[in-house]
Design an enzyme around this catalytic site. Sequence first.
Site, short mmCIF file in Angstrom:
data_model
loop_
_atom_site.label_atom_id
_atom_site.label_comp_id
_atom_site.label_asym_id
_atom_site.label_seq_id
_atom_site.Cartn_x
_atom_site.Cartn_y
_atom_site.Cartn_z
N GLY A 124 -52.30 -47.71 -56.75
CA GLY A 124 -50.93 -46.93 -56.88
C GLY A 124 -49.73 -47.32 -56.68
N GLY A 125 -49.59 -48.09 -55.77
CA GLY A 125 -48.27 -48.70 -55.28
C GLY A 125 -47.82 -49.62 -56.72
CD GLN A 151 -35.43 -85.79 -44.85
OE1 GLN A 151 -35.26 -84.73 -45.41
NE2 GLN A 151 -35.75 -86.96 -45.48
NE ARG A 158 -42.26 -87.40 -51.86
CZ ARG A 158 -43.21 -86.93 -51.44
NH1 ARG A 158 -43.81 -85.72 -51.60
NH2 ARG A 158 -44.27 -87.78 -51.03
CD GLU A 168 -37.83 -91.44 -51.48
OE1 GLU A 168 -36.99 -90.54 -51.50
OE2 GLU A 168 -37.60 -92.57 -51.31
C1 LIG Z 1 -46.00 -62.15 -54.34
C2 LIG Z 1 -46.44 -60.99 -55.43
C3 LIG Z 1 -46.99 -60.99 -56.48
C4 LIG Z 1 -47.25 -60.05 -57.36
N1 LIG Z 1 -47.64 -60.39 -58.61
C5 LIG Z 1 -48.12 -59.29 -59.42
C6 LIG Z 1 -48.56 -59.51 -60.79
O1 LIG Z 1 -48.57 -60.74 -61.29
N2 LIG Z 1 -48.72 -58.84 -61.43
C7 LIG Z 1 -48.64 -57.29 -60.98
O2 LIG Z 1 -49.03 -56.50 -61.92
N3 LIG Z 1 -48.35 -57.01 -59.96
C8 LIG Z 1 -48.07 -58.12 -58.99
N4 LIG Z 1 -47.64 -57.80 -57.77
C9 LIG Z 1 -47.22 -56.51 -57.38
C10 LIG Z 1 -48.55 -55.85 -56.53
O3 LIG Z 1 -49.42 -55.57 -57.04
C11 LIG Z 1 -47.86 -54.60 -55.89
O4 LIG Z 1 -46.89 -55.17 -54.95
C12 LIG Z 1 -48.67 -53.79 -55.01
O5 LIG Z 1 -49.83 -53.27 -55.98
C13 LIG Z 1 -48.08 -52.50 -54.50
O6 LIG Z 1 -48.85 -51.79 -53.57
P1 LIG Z 1 -48.54 -51.51 -51.99
O7 LIG Z 1 -49.55 -50.54 -51.75
O8 LIG Z 1 -48.29 -52.61 -51.24
O9 LIG Z 1 -47.16 -50.44 -52.39
P2 LIG Z 1 -46.04 -50.43 -51.47
O10 LIG Z 1 -45.22 -51.37 -51.47
O11 LIG Z 1 -46.59 -49.62 -50.08
O12 LIG Z 1 -45.39 -49.10 -52.12
C14 LIG Z 1 -44.66 -49.31 -53.44
C15 LIG Z 1 -43.60 -48.23 -53.79
O13 LIG Z 1 -44.44 -47.24 -54.36
C16 LIG Z 1 -44.19 -46.30 -53.21
N5 LIG Z 1 -45.72 -45.63 -53.14
C17 LIG Z 1 -47.01 -46.26 -52.99
N6 LIG Z 1 -47.93 -45.51 -53.28
C18 LIG Z 1 -47.45 -44.29 -53.79
C19 LIG Z 1 -48.22 -43.20 -54.33
N7 LIG Z 1 -49.66 -43.32 -54.08
N8 LIG Z 1 -47.49 -42.11 -54.66
C20 LIG Z 1 -46.23 -42.35 -54.72
N9 LIG Z 1 -45.41 -43.29 -54.23
C21 LIG Z 1 -46.15 -44.37 -53.70
C22 LIG Z 1 -43.70 -46.59 -52.23
O14 LIG Z 1 -43.26 -45.72 -51.50
C23 LIG Z 1 -42.81 -47.65 -52.55
O15 LIG Z 1 -41.93 -47.25 -52.91
C24 LIG Z 1 -47.38 -58.88 -56.90
C25 LIG Z 1 -46.82 -58.61 -55.52
C26 LIG Z 1 -46.50 -59.62 -54.66
C27 LIG Z 1 -45.97 -59.40 -53.17
#
Ligand SMILES: Cc1cc2nc3c(=O)[nH]c(=O)nc-3n(C[C@H](O)[C@H](O)[C@H](O)COP(=O)(O)OP(=O)(O)OC[C@H]3O[C@@H](n4cnc5c(N)ncnc54)[C@H](O)[C@@H]3O)c2cc1C
EC number: 1.2.3.7
Length: 1375
Positions: A327-328, A746, A890, A1307
Site C-alpha cells: 500500500g505504501g 589518508q 583511485r 590501484e
Molecule cells: C532503496 C529503495 C529502493 C526502492 N526501489 C523500488 C523499485 O525499484 N520499485 C518500486 O516500485 N519501489 C521501490 N521502492 C519503494 C518501496 O517499495 C516503498 O518505499 C515501499 O513499498 C513503501 O512502503 P512503506 O510501508 O514503507 O510506506 P511508508 O513509507 O510507510 O508510506 C509511504 C507514504 O504512504 C502513506 N501511506 C502508507 N500506507 C498507506 C495507506 N495504506 N493508506 C494511505 N496512505 C498510506 C504514508 O503516510 C507515506 O506518506 C524502493 C524503496 C527504497 C527505500
Amino acid sequence: MSLVFAINGQRFELALSSVDPSTTLLEFLRYQSPFKSVKLSCGEGGCGACVVLLSRYDPVLQNVEDFTVSSCLTLLCSINHCSITTSEGLGNSRDGFHTIHNRLSGFHASQCGFCTPGMSVSLFSALLDSSSSEFTVLEAEKAVSGNLCRCTGYRPIVDACKSFAADVDIEDLGFNSFCKNSLPPFDSEKRVCSFPEFLKDEMKSIDSGMHRWCSPGSVEELQRLLQGARKANSVGLSVKLVAGNTSTGYYKDERDRHYDKYVDITRIREMKEIRETQNGVEIGAVVTISKVIAALKEIRVEKMFGKLAAHMEKIAARFIRNFGSIGGNLVMAQRKQFPSDMATILLAAGASVNIMSLSRGLEKVTLEQFLQGPPLEDYYDLVLTIEIPFWHHRSSELLFETYRAAPRPNGSALAYLNAAFLAQVKDRMVINCRLAFGAYGTKHAIRCKEVEEFLSGKLITDNVLSEAITLLGKSVVPQEGTSNLAYRSSLAPGFLFNFFHSLIITEKPSSNGYYHLDQPKPLPMLSSSQHVPINDEYFPVGEPVTKSGASLQASGEAVYVDDIPAPANCLYGAFIYSTKPYAKVKGISFKENSVVPDGVLAVISYKDVPKGGQNIGLKFSFGTEPLFAEDFTLHVGQCIALVVADTQRHADTAANLALVEYETEDLEPPILSVEDAVKKSSLFEIYPFLYPQQVGDTSKGMSEADHRIISSEIRLGSQYFFYMETQTALAVPDEDSSIVVYSSCQTPQYVHSSVAACLGIPENKVRIITRRVGGGFGGKAVKAMPVATACAVAANKLQRPVRTYVNRKTDMIMTGGRHPMKITYSVGFKSTGKITALELEILIDVGATLGLSMLIPSNIIGALKKYNWGALSFDFKLCKTNLLSKAIMRAPGDVQGTYIAEAIIENVASSLSLEADTIRKINLHTYDSLALFYKDGAGEPHEYTLSSMWDKLGVSSNFEERVSIVREFNESNIWRKRGISRVPIIYPVSMFATPGRVSVLSDGTVVVEVGGIELGQGLWTKVKQMAGYALGLLQCDGTEELVDKIRVVQSDTLSMVQGNFTGGSTTSEGSCAAVRLCCETLVKRLKPLIEKSGGPISWNNLISQAYAQSVNLSASDLYTPEETPTQYLNYGVAVSEVEIDLVTGQTFKILKPLIEKSGGPISWNNLISQVYFFLKPHCFLIELLDFHYSQSVNLSASDLYTPEETPTQYLNYGVAVSEVEVDLVTGQTTVLQTDILYDSGKSLNPAVDLGQIEGAFITDSEGLLLTDSTWTYKITTVDTIPRQFNVEILNSGRHEKRVLTSKASGEPPLLLAASVHCATREAVKEALKQLRMWKGVNDSELMFQLPVPATMPVVKELCGLDIVESYLEWKSSVN
Ligand SMILES: Cc1cc2nc3c(=O)[nH]c(=O)nc-3n(C[C@H](O)[C@H](O)[C@H](O)COP(=O)(O)OP(=O)(O)OC[C@H]3O[C@@H](n4cnc5c(N)ncnc54)[C@H](O)[C@@H]3O)c2cc1C
Ligand code: FES
Ligand code: FES
C-alpha cells in the site's frame, strides 16, 4: 506507556512520551545504545550497511518471525515488542565470533570492513530463511544482493556465503585460508536466540492515542483517531500515517518535516491480511512486499502471480521489501509520482483498490482510476486493501509478462522504464490486452489504450506490430526534463515486440536465423578461479594471512571515527554549501516559517577563524585553499558554513533549512565548461617539473605514417569515490589551546598542518589520530582536510568537542570525484597498424580549486605510454571552472590515460578494418621502446614481463578460440551481441619515505606504528607480517608465532611524525620497509644477548633479559627508497644542491639548481613551491615524475639529512581479457567472463593483493556519472560483476630494488577494467554492423566512440534507439 524492545538480548524500555517518533532505529542504536555495529552509509535504504535482523513474536501462532530491515529508515517506535539482532549480537570478540564472521574473514571478504556487519546480518537472515529447507548456492548468491561493498569486488563475499550452501562443492570456492574441507563448523540447529523469552510476556499494544505515536488495532479505532485529528486539524494538527516508513529513503525531506502525530497503521487487523477469494486475491495495504511475494508464489493455479512475484523481487533490496508495504508503494506512486514497479505490474494485472476516505467513506476503484485520481489527502484517505483478479479461468490462453530496464538487473535500482502486458489470445489472435508502462518520466503508470484497441481482434504480423509500435511512440512520451528521455521511450517498442513476437505469423522462415528471436538465457552462476603463488622465502611475509582484525570488522566492533563514544558536551556539525557556481554571498539565514531545531547553537563561518589563524581548510605541497567561502562562492558544493547543534540530526536539519542569500548581478557568468575556460584563459599553471616529458619527434612520426586520424575527440566523465564511510571527524579541545582531532583521512600529516594553520597555533599543539578508515580511494586525502579543520574551528570557538559525520548527499556534492576531460588527438600509423606518432591536446576540468590536480597530466601520460606510440607529444590545460573541485580518485589520471590509449587503438583498428587486438599487439613495447618511454622507471630488461604476460593470458583464457565462438554467436543472434577484448596495462608507481616504530613490551608482545593508514588495503596485515619476518631473523624459540603477538596501532601525528600520505599504491610497501629497518635495529640490539646466552633461548626470555639489561626495545626509522646505479650518476649533484642549503640556510643555492632544472622561465611562485618540496621532506610527488630526489629525513632521530637521488619509480604490469554480452533492446551489458593476469612480484601477502586486484577491477567497472544519491549513482553490485572471474597473480621473481621484491596492487588493476569497456565496444560494433545492414548502409569503416562510462542509455543509443523499428522495416522489405 512505554516502548519495550530488545537489542542483542538486552532489554530496553523507553517512556513513549520521551521519544521523538521521528527517531530512527539506527539513530537509537548508534547514539543511544552501546551497539555500534550497524553503520550509517547512505541513509537512503540503498546500501545495506545499517541492516539489522528484526524478530517479532506472534503470540497466537507462538512463533518468531525473523527478517532484515534497514535501520536507517525504520522508526524506533515501530519496533515495540520486537527484538533486534546486530552483527555484534551474532557473535563478538568477548563471547566468540559467529561462524559467519570467521568465514568472511577466512575468505578475505572484508577489506575496509564498513560493509561487513551488514553483510553478516544479511547472510545470517538468509540462512534462517532456509532453515526449514536446504540453503542452496542460488540462495547464497542472492543472500547479500542489495548490500553494497566498494572494496572487495564481491567475489570473496559470495564465496563466503556459498560456503554455507548444502549443494556447494568446496573445491569450487575461491581462495581462502581454510585447509581443504575444514571450514569453521556451522550448526544451523544451534541458533542465535533472536527473540528473548522475556519479551514474549510483554506484548501489549500502545494505542491510547495519547501520545505522538499511536498504533490503532482496527479500522474503527483508526477512524476514531483520524476523525479526532481531522477536527484538531482546524487548528493546524499534522498527522502522518506510517507503515514501513521506507518512503523516507526517497523523500528525504520528509524526515525533517514535523508531525504532531504519527499513526502506525501496521497493526490494523483488516489491513494486514491476505485473503484468497473466488475471483482473486485481496491483500491488506500494510502487508510487506516480501509477504506479498511469498503469498503470490503460493497461488500456483494463477501463473501470472508467479510472474508478478518475480518482478516484485526486483523492487529495492530484500531488507526494504521486508518492511515496505504494498500500500505504501502505491500511495507513493499515486500521491508523489514515484516511479513505481508495483503500480505498473498491478495495472496490467487488472488490480483494484479499496479505499476508506474520511469524506467519501468506503469505495472500490480500479487501480487505473486510483492512479489517475487527485492525490490522496494526507491522512483523510486510507488504502485498505488491493485486489488482484484471477484470469486463468477464462476460456482463452493467457499471456502475461513483465519487463524492466534498470542499471542493476536484479533490483536495487529504479527502472528507466517498466512494463507489464497481459493478453488473452485464441488461435494466435489477440482477443484483448492490457499494456501498462511506467517509471519513464510520467506522472504515473499508464495503459496504452490506443494500442490495446488496435491490437484487439488482430492476428499478429510484422506489419501489425510495426503499426502498434508507431502508435506506442505517441503514448509513451516522458515529461520534458526527464533524464535519458529518448532512451526511455525507445525501450517500449522493444518490450512490446518481445512480448508479441511468439505470435508473429511468418510466411517465410529464413535459414540465416534472422527470424529467430533469441530468448535471453538465465545467467550462469557466479564462478571464479584464483591462481596465487605462495612464497615462503621470507616467511611469514608472502603468506596469505587473513586480514588483521577482519572478524572484528565483521562483528562490527572495529572502531571507526564515528564509533568513538561522544565525549561529554559533544556537539555536531553539518555543512552549508553553495548551490551557485559563482556568486556573491550576502548572508545566511534559515528559511522563513521553518522550524529550526531547538538544539542549534551556532553557524560557524570564516568569521569564526580565530585571530592569528587563517581561513585555510587545506594545506598541501601545492599551497593552501580556503576553508569557508568568504565574499564569493566559486563553485557549487563550496563550503560556506558549518551549523553546529546538539545532535547530528538537528545539525543536518538546520543545514537543510539554511538559506544563503546570493547575488550574481554584475558578475561574469560562471565558467561551466573546459572550452569556456580555455576561451577565457582560466587555467591553472602546471609547474614545469611536474609536466610530463614528450617522447621523440611527432612531426617526423606523422610524416612517416601511411594513414592519419586528425583531431578526433574523446570525452571522459567523472566518477564518485563512494567509500562506504562518508567524511567524518571529531575535534576535542584540550589544555593550553591545544586540540586533538580524530579524522578519517589518508593524510594525517597534512590535516595536522591545515588545522594548525587555520587555528593559528603551533603544530605541536595539534594532534591528529586516525585508527582506520572506512574506504578512501583518494577521496579522504585532500577532501578530508576541510572536514577536520571545520570541526576544529567550531570546537575552538565553542570550547566543546565537535564532530561531524557528513551525510551522503553532502559528501557527494562537496567532495567531487574523478577529473572529467576532453581529449583531442591526432595519430599517424602504418598500414600494418604500427603507430608512428600521437599528438594530444587534453583539457582537464579541475573545478574551482587546484587540489592535487597538477599530478593528473603526468599520471595520464604514465598510463598512456603503455603502448609504443613511436613519438608522443601533448598539450595539457588544467581548466579552472566554476564546477566542483575534483579530487584524486583511485588511479587518478592513470584511469583516463588507459581509456584514452584504448580509444585511440580502437579507432586505428576501425580505420584499417583490423582487429583491435592486432593493433594492440603490434604496438606493445619492446624493452628498448619501454626504456625510451619510461626512462629509468623501466627497470631491468628481465623485469619487463608484459609481452610474455600478453601471450600467457591469451593461452590461459583461450582467447583465440573464444574470439571465434563470439563471432559465431553474433552471426546467429539478433538481439544480443557479444564482444571480447584483451587489454594490457602499465602502471608506474613511486616509492616514498615512510616512518615506522617497533617497540617490544615486557611480556614479549610487540607494538608497531607506521605512517601509513589502514584503509582496507591490508596495510596493517602486511606490516605485521614484515615485523614477524624481520624479528624472526633472531631465530629464537617462539619467533614463529610472533605475528600473533604483534599489534599495529592507530596513527598519531605527534607520535609518528612525517606520516606522509597514504596513496599511490606503495604505502604498504613503504611502511613495511620502515618496519623492517626498525626491526633490524632491534635485532642488532638483541643479538648480543642471544650470543651471550650460549644456547637456545625463547623469545619471552630474551625480552625479559633485555628489559633487565635496559636494552632499548623501541626503534623508529624512516624508510627512504633505495638508490640504483643509474641514479648514483646524479647523486653528487643532488647532495650539493640540498644538503648544503639545509645546513647553512644559503637559499640561493637551492633556487639556482631549480631554475636550471626547470629548463625555461619560471615564475616566483612556481619556484617557491619547488623549494617547499625540498624543505618539506615528505613529498612523494616529485618522485612520481622522475624527479627522484628524496628529502626524507628522520626527524624523530638526530640524523644528518643527506638527500640522495633515488629511482623511486617502477612499473606494474597486467593483462585482462573480458567478454561481455549486450542486450540490444535495453543496452544492458553483462560481463560474462574476465581473466586477469597481474604481476605482483613476490607478493607480501597474496590474499591481500588478490583482494586489491579484484576490488580495484570492480571499482572501475561502473564509472557512472556524478549525482547526489544512491538513487542515481549506481556502483557495481553483486549482480553486475563478471559471471566468471579468473585471476592469476604472477610471481615475476626478483625485483632487487623493491621491498622484499614485491610490487604494488592497490590501484594498477583498476585500469584493467578498460577491458570491459573495450569488449563492450566490440559488441556494439557488431550491433552497428547489423543495423547498417538492415538500413542498407554499406561502408566498411565503423568509426565511433563509446563514451566512458558506457551506461545503458549510451550503449542503446549507439546500437540504435530505433533498432526494433529498423528490424521490422528490414524484415518486411526482405519478405
Ligand atoms: C532503496 C529503495 C529502493 C526502492 N526501489 C523500488 C523499485 O525499484 N520499485 C518500486 O516500485 N519501489 C521501490 N521502492 C519503494 C518501496 O517499495 C516503498 O518505499 C515501499 O513499498 C513503501 O512502503 P512503506 O510501508 O514503507 O510506506 P511508508 O513509507 O510507510 O508510506 C509511504 C507514504 O504512504 C502513506 N501511506 C502508507 N500506507 C498507506 C495507506 N495504506 N493508506 C494511505 N496512505 C498510506 C504514508 O503516510 C507515506 O506518506 C524502493 C524503496 C527504497 C527505500
Ligand atoms: S545506511 Fe541504511 S541502507 Fe544505507
Ligand atoms: S570492505 Fe566492503 S566496503 Fe570496504
